[in-house]
Design an enzyme around this catalytic site. Structure first.
Site, mmCIF file in Angstrom:
data_model
loop_
_atom_site.group_PDB
_atom_site.id
_atom_site.type_symbol
_atom_site.label_atom_id
_atom_site.label_comp_id
_atom_site.label_asym_id
_atom_site.label_seq_id
_atom_site.Cartn_x
_atom_site.Cartn_y
_atom_site.Cartn_z
ATOM 1 N N ASP A 168 -0.314 11.759 -19.299
ATOM 2 C CA ASP A 168 -1.747 11.985 -19.536
ATOM 3 C C ASP A 168 -2.289 11.247 -20.770
ATOM 4 O OD1 ASP A 168 -0.407 13.378 -21.474
ATOM 5 O OD2 ASP A 168 -1.655 15.161 -21.335
ATOM 6 N N TYR A 257 1.190 6.392 -29.702
ATOM 7 C CA TYR A 257 2.612 6.543 -30.029
ATOM 8 C C TYR A 257 3.195 5.302 -30.702
ATOM 9 C CZ TYR A 257 3.145 11.046 -27.664
ATOM 10 O OH TYR A 257 3.054 12.361 -27.310
HETATM 11 C C1 G6P Z 1 0.877 14.057 -24.794
HETATM 12 C C2 G6P Z 1 1.943 13.212 -24.184
HETATM 13 C C3 G6P Z 1 3.064 14.070 -23.688
HETATM 14 C C4 G6P Z 1 3.598 14.885 -24.831
HETATM 15 C C5 G6P Z 1 2.498 15.694 -25.450
HETATM 16 C C6 G6P Z 1 2.989 16.386 -26.696
HETATM 17 O O1 G6P Z 1 0.289 14.848 -23.814
HETATM 18 O O2 G6P Z 1 1.486 12.416 -23.143
HETATM 19 O O3 G6P Z 1 4.052 13.263 -23.133
HETATM 20 O O4 G6P Z 1 4.637 15.720 -24.403
HETATM 21 O O5 G6P Z 1 1.430 14.873 -25.802
HETATM 22 O O6 G6P Z 1 2.064 17.302 -27.093
HETATM 23 P P1 G6P Z 1 2.472 18.549 -27.999
HETATM 24 O O7 G6P Z 1 1.193 19.291 -28.128
HETATM 25 O O8 G6P Z 1 3.539 19.277 -27.222
HETATM 26 O O9 G6P Z 1 2.968 17.975 -29.254
HETATM 27 MN MN MN Z 2 3.246 11.488 -22.102
#
Ligand code: G6P
Ligand code: MN
Length: 435
Positions: A168, A257
């Site tokens: 996403d 990222y």
């Molecule tokens: C986004 C990335 C995901 C990841 C997430 C982490 O949605 O696309 O791959 O796992 O962020 O988010 P969080 O709130 O769990 O740190």
């Molecule tokens: Mn992701």
């Protein structure tokens, strides 16, 4: 008649948002949802929350919870997969062990991402094995991380599996840019390329404005920054870094990222080695779930009202609807390269725009060569990820070590080995034996 949908990793905290999206979606009629998880406590909690939501909305949907793959998948149409092998407790170790050695510690990037990859591949290959056994015709919509590694692993183990790997992040970036600068994402035709959590926008054509809006957006990112209102501080920081990157590399909008690969020094310096994202989540959304469960059990069904349909959920259901109705909608997906990025090695797994129809994902070729800067760092990342997948299948310590040493967040092979050996001990219940 409605569809039957299973959620693999049903006990996870994203489940209520996904289910609310499923139930609201106009093009995806569902009459049965199965929550599949090997953690019966978390699955019971999620079952209670979802059951309460269904009852309050007076929705006639069958809800099943199970730890048995035969029950979860027999006769199922779609499987939404969000496994997190080792859960938040192991995410915490993925983050903290590398950080203790002054290298990036993160869920999907750097050596933490590789540690998670070795756990995740094991759980995911097992899952796809069950799907082949009990529901070979079902579609798997996967957002189990780290996705490039998972996608590479599954295509080796089950080349014919009906799976779509989706993230996403590009949607979230585009939504944020639209909110910040007043564009409408429905009008956008973005061209993006890279690996998962490792890519760049090439252009964003706006069909209303009839021009590529990326150059003007980059200028706004550089001068105004994006609107981080209402965000958790760590995400706000990430998006501010995304803007910072456009100052140094002004030709493209980067995936956020990339902060970990371009500025590992800053990311380490700015991290709290004793309190990482996993801690924030355990103290935040996991507690919220426990509190909701406690309140529902104490007789207050309104405690289930706090959960809302999410963008994260919408994306995945939109993809499923595009398969179901053969719509050919366009999404960024993680697919074998095979010419999509013409000058990148053909056997890489890349993230590019794809059309989705009843036969699955059809990648759209970029029809241009990507710049050497992007190609160079991608090739190193692809090679490192491939060696990690080799390490998994061959149970090779040497391959794992080389993958760790090649990771671009790592300054030298000594630190790669030290961190690998610590992660190996921490993951003894989860990794294949490496020898
Ligand atoms: C986004 C990335 C995901 C990841 C997430 C982490 O949605 O696309 O791959 O796992 O962020 O988010 P969080 O709130 O769990 O740190
Ligand atoms: Mn992701």
């Amino acid at each position: 008649m409605g569809l039957k949908v299973a959620i693999a990793g049903g006990g996870a905290s994203h489940t209520p948002g996904i289910i609310l999206t499923l139930l609201n979606h106009k093009e995806f009629p569902v009459d049965e949802i199965r929550l599949y998880d090997n953690d019966s406590v978390q699955n019971d909690d999620m079952y209670l929350i979802v059951k309460t939501i269904l009852a309050k909305k007076k929705l006639d949907v069958v809800l099943i919870k199970t730890e048995d793959p035969a029950v979860a998948f027999s006769g199922i149409d779609y499987i939404f997969s969000q496994l997190r092998v080792g859960k938040m407790q192991m995410r915490e170790k993925d983050e903290k062990i590398p950080l203790a050695h002054d290298v990036v510690g993160q869920e999907t990037c750097g050596l933490g991402g590789f540690a998670y990859g070795l756990r995740s591949m094991k759980g995911f290959v097992e899952l796809i094995g069950y799907v082949q056994q009990y529901a070979p015709n079902a579609w798997v919509l996967n957002y189990t991380n780290p996705e490039s590694i998972i996608a590479e692993c599954v295509r080796r183990a089950y080349p014919k599996a009906k799976i779509i790997n989706a993230c996403d992040m590009t949607i979230a970036i585009e939504e944020l840019l639209c909110k910040s600068f007043g564009y409408n994402r429905d009008n956008w035709v973005p061209v993006y390329y890279g690996l998962n959590h490792f890519g760049w926008y090439h252009s964003i054509y706006d069909i209303e404005l009839k021009r590529d809006v990326m150059p003007e957006i980059i200028q706004k990112m550089q001068t105004q920054g994006v609107n981080t209102e209402g965000m958790e501080p760590s995400w706000a920081h990430t998006y501010n870094n995304m803007c910072m990157i456009t100052k140094h590399f002004p030709n493209n909008i980067p995936n956020n990222y990339l902060q970990y690969y371009l500025y590992p020094n800053r990311m380490v310096a700015e991290s709290d080695k004793n309190y990482t994202r996993a801690n924030e989540i355990m103290d935040g959304r996991l507690k919220t779930i426990k509190e909701a469960v406690r309140a529902i059990k104490a007789g207050d069904p309104d405690a289930a009202d706090g959960f809302a349909s999410t963008e994260h959920g919408k994306y995945i259901v939109d993809i499923a609807a595009s398969i179901l109705h053969n719509k050919n909608d366009r999404f960024m997906l993680i697919v074998p390269n095979k010419g999509a990025i013409p000058n990148l090695r053909q056997d890489a797994v890349v993230e590019v725009p794809c059309h989705v129809n009843a036969t699955g994902a059809e990648p759209i070729s970029l029809r241009f060569d990507i710049p050497d800067f992007h190609k160079g760092i991608m090739e190193a990342q692809v090679a490192a990820e491939k060696m990690l997948v080799d390490a998994f299948f061959e149970q090779s310590y040497q391959k794992a070590f080389e993958a760790f040493a090649l990771n671009q967040t790592i300054p030298n092979a000594d630190v790669a080995k030290t961190v690998l050996d610590e992660l190996l001990v921490a993951n003894k219940d989860f990794w294949v034996n490496l020898h």
